[in-house]
Scaffold this motif. Sequence first.
Motif, short mmCIF file in Angstrom:
data_model
loop_
_atom_site.label_atom_id
_atom_site.label_comp_id
_atom_site.label_asym_id
_atom_site.label_seq_id
_atom_site.Cartn_x
_atom_site.Cartn_y
_atom_site.Cartn_z
N ASP A 11 0.86 -1.19 0.00
CA ASP A 11 0.00 0.00 0.00
C ASP A 11 0.90 1.24 0.00
OD1 ASP A 11 -1.67 2.20 0.85
OD2 ASP A 11 -3.13 0.69 1.48
N PRO A 12 0.70 2.14 -0.97
CA PRO A 12 1.61 3.30 -1.09
C PRO A 12 1.66 4.19 0.14
CG PRO A 12 0.08 3.20 -2.96
CD PRO A 12 -0.33 2.11 -2.01
N VAL A 13 0.62 4.19 0.96
CA VAL A 13 0.59 5.09 2.12
C VAL A 13 1.71 4.76 3.10
CG1 VAL A 13 -0.98 3.79 3.63
CG2 VAL A 13 -1.02 6.30 3.65
N LEU A 14 2.17 3.50 3.06
CA LEU A 14 3.24 3.09 3.98
C LEU A 14 4.59 3.68 3.58
CD1 LEU A 14 2.29 -0.67 4.47
CD2 LEU A 14 1.94 1.22 6.09
N ARG A 15 4.68 4.18 2.36
CA ARG A 15 5.94 4.76 1.89
C ARG A 15 5.91 6.28 1.88
NH1 ARG A 15 10.28 1.96 2.78
NH2 ARG A 15 10.44 -0.01 1.65
N GLN A 16 4.84 6.86 2.43
CA GLN A 16 4.75 8.31 2.43
C GLN A 16 5.14 8.88 3.78
OE1 GLN A 16 0.68 8.09 0.32
NE2 GLN A 16 1.41 10.15 -0.10
N LEU A 31 -9.00 9.45 16.70
CA LEU A 31 -8.11 8.64 15.88
C LEU A 31 -7.19 7.80 16.76
CD1 LEU A 31 -6.75 7.79 13.21
CD2 LEU A 31 -5.36 9.89 13.36
N ALA A 32 -6.60 8.43 17.78
CA ALA A 32 -5.70 7.70 18.67
C ALA A 32 -6.44 6.57 19.38
CB ALA A 32 -5.07 8.66 19.69
N GLY A 33 -7.67 6.84 19.83
CA GLY A 33 -8.48 5.81 20.50
C GLY A 33 -8.75 4.64 19.57
N ASN A 34 -9.09 4.95 18.33
CA ASN A 34 -9.34 3.88 17.36
C ASN A 34 -8.06 3.10 17.04
OD1 ASN A 34 -12.03 4.55 17.20
ND2 ASN A 34 -11.78 5.85 15.39
N MET A 35 -6.93 3.80 17.05
CA MET A 35 -5.65 3.12 16.81
C MET A 35 -5.32 2.17 17.97
SD MET A 35 -3.47 6.17 14.97
CE MET A 35 -1.88 5.40 15.29
N PHE A 36 -5.62 2.60 19.21
CA PHE A 36 -5.42 1.69 20.35
C PHE A 36 -6.28 0.43 20.18
CE2 PHE A 36 -3.44 5.09 22.94
CZ PHE A 36 -2.42 4.34 23.51
N ASP A 37 -7.55 0.61 19.82
CA ASP A 37 -8.44 -0.54 19.62
C ASP A 37 -7.89 -1.47 18.54
OD1 ASP A 37 -10.13 0.44 21.49
OD2 ASP A 37 -11.69 1.10 20.10
N THR A 38 -7.42 -0.87 17.44
CA THR A 38 -6.92 -1.64 16.30
C THR A 38 -5.66 -2.41 16.68
OG1 THR A 38 -7.80 0.10 14.87
CG2 THR A 38 -6.21 -1.44 13.89
N MET A 39 -4.77 -1.72 17.40
CA MET A 39 -3.50 -2.32 17.82
C MET A 39 -3.74 -3.49 18.78
SD MET A 39 -0.41 -0.23 19.70
CE MET A 39 -1.35 0.15 21.17
N ARG A 40 -4.65 -3.29 19.73
CA ARG A 40 -4.93 -4.36 20.71
C ARG A 40 -5.58 -5.56 20.03
NH1 ARG A 40 -7.28 0.15 24.65
NH2 ARG A 40 -5.35 0.71 25.75
N ALA A 41 -6.52 -5.30 19.12
CA ALA A 41 -7.20 -6.40 18.43
C ALA A 41 -6.22 -7.23 17.61
CB ALA A 41 -8.30 -5.85 17.54
N ALA A 42 -5.18 -6.55 17.08
CA ALA A 42 -4.18 -7.25 16.27
C ALA A 42 -3.03 -7.79 17.12
CB ALA A 42 -3.63 -6.29 15.21
N GLU A 43 -3.13 -7.56 18.45
CA GLU A 43 -2.09 -7.99 19.38
C GLU A 43 -0.73 -7.42 19.02
OE1 GLU A 43 -2.38 -12.23 19.81
OE2 GLU A 43 -4.29 -12.09 20.89
N GLY A 44 -0.73 -6.16 18.62
CA GLY A 44 0.53 -5.47 18.32
C GLY A 44 0.97 -4.65 19.51
N VAL A 45 2.23 -4.23 19.49
CA VAL A 45 2.75 -3.38 20.57
C VAL A 45 2.96 -1.94 20.09
CG1 VAL A 45 3.85 -5.23 21.89
CG2 VAL A 45 5.13 -4.12 20.04
N GLY A 46 2.73 -1.70 18.79
CA GLY A 46 2.86 -0.34 18.27
C GLY A 46 2.11 -0.23 16.97
N LEU A 47 1.61 0.98 16.68
CA LEU A 47 0.88 1.21 15.43
C LEU A 47 1.03 2.67 15.04
CD1 LEU A 47 -1.16 -0.14 13.38
CD2 LEU A 47 -2.98 0.89 14.77
N ALA A 48 1.49 2.91 13.82
CA ALA A 48 1.65 4.27 13.32
C ALA A 48 0.44 4.64 12.47
CB ALA A 48 2.94 4.38 12.49
N ALA A 49 0.12 5.95 12.44
CA ALA A 49 -1.07 6.39 11.72
C ALA A 49 -1.02 6.00 10.24
CB ALA A 49 -1.24 7.90 11.87
N ASN A 50 0.18 6.02 9.64
CA ASN A 50 0.29 5.57 8.24
C ASN A 50 -0.35 4.19 8.05
OD1 ASN A 50 2.58 7.11 9.14
ND2 ASN A 50 3.37 7.01 7.04
N GLN A 51 -0.20 3.35 9.06
CA GLN A 51 -0.65 1.96 8.93
C GLN A 51 -2.18 1.83 8.91
OE1 GLN A 51 2.12 0.60 12.22
NE2 GLN A 51 2.13 -1.21 10.91
N VAL A 52 -2.88 2.91 9.27
CA VAL A 52 -4.33 2.91 9.11
C VAL A 52 -4.73 3.95 8.06
CG1 VAL A 52 -4.84 1.96 11.38
CG2 VAL A 52 -4.62 4.43 11.12
#
Length: 195
Positions: A11-16, A31-52
């Motif tokens: 996905d090109p957004v990951l290279r911007q 946005l930050a709240g939704n990123m926390f939800d997304t990160m926890r659901a995916a069992e990740g320890v970090g998530l950058a806005a580009n990734q959503v």
Amino acid sequence: MSKLEIRIFGDPVLRQRAHEVEDFDGRLATLAGNMFDTMRAAEGVGLAANQVGVLKRLFTWELEREADDGTVEAMGSAVVNPVLLDSSEDIQDGDEGCLSFPGLFYPVDRPLRVEVGYQDLGGDDHTVQLEGFLARIWLHEMDHLNGILFIDHLAKHDKVEALKRMREYRTEQGIEDARIKPGGLLLGRSSDRQL
Ligand code: ZN
């Protein structure tokens, strides 16, 4: 709060490069709240806005740690406009993965200690010193905000294998190659769209 779609490598957004956050408003907090939800659901320890799919200099991180009395507590935060102020010459080695590269882990060398300046969701300034895995997480996420991915740090043979595995993954999952750019220009298929 809701889960967001995590963008997969290709996905090109990951290279911007993500843009500085200037408005510390309710939309940023949502946005930050939704990123926390997304990160926890995916069992990740970090998530950058580009990734959503959002080009803002914002990432979330969260780790569980065991306290002295055996209880497990979560530590984490939303980090806005981070700037790397200092990094140690001492290096840590260890495997690293990324939610945009499902199932892939490769060794990546990172500085052992870093100092980072950043803002919180309210726009207040902070400086923090980090070490070990925490430093690794923050460096990985700060890379994302500059369009840099962990595969860029790999030894050549690992990078070749990672790219191959991601091509296979995209095919298995039926993920289309991103050809449509913002504005509707269709790239890579000019036969019926020449103008
Ligand atoms: Zn990542």
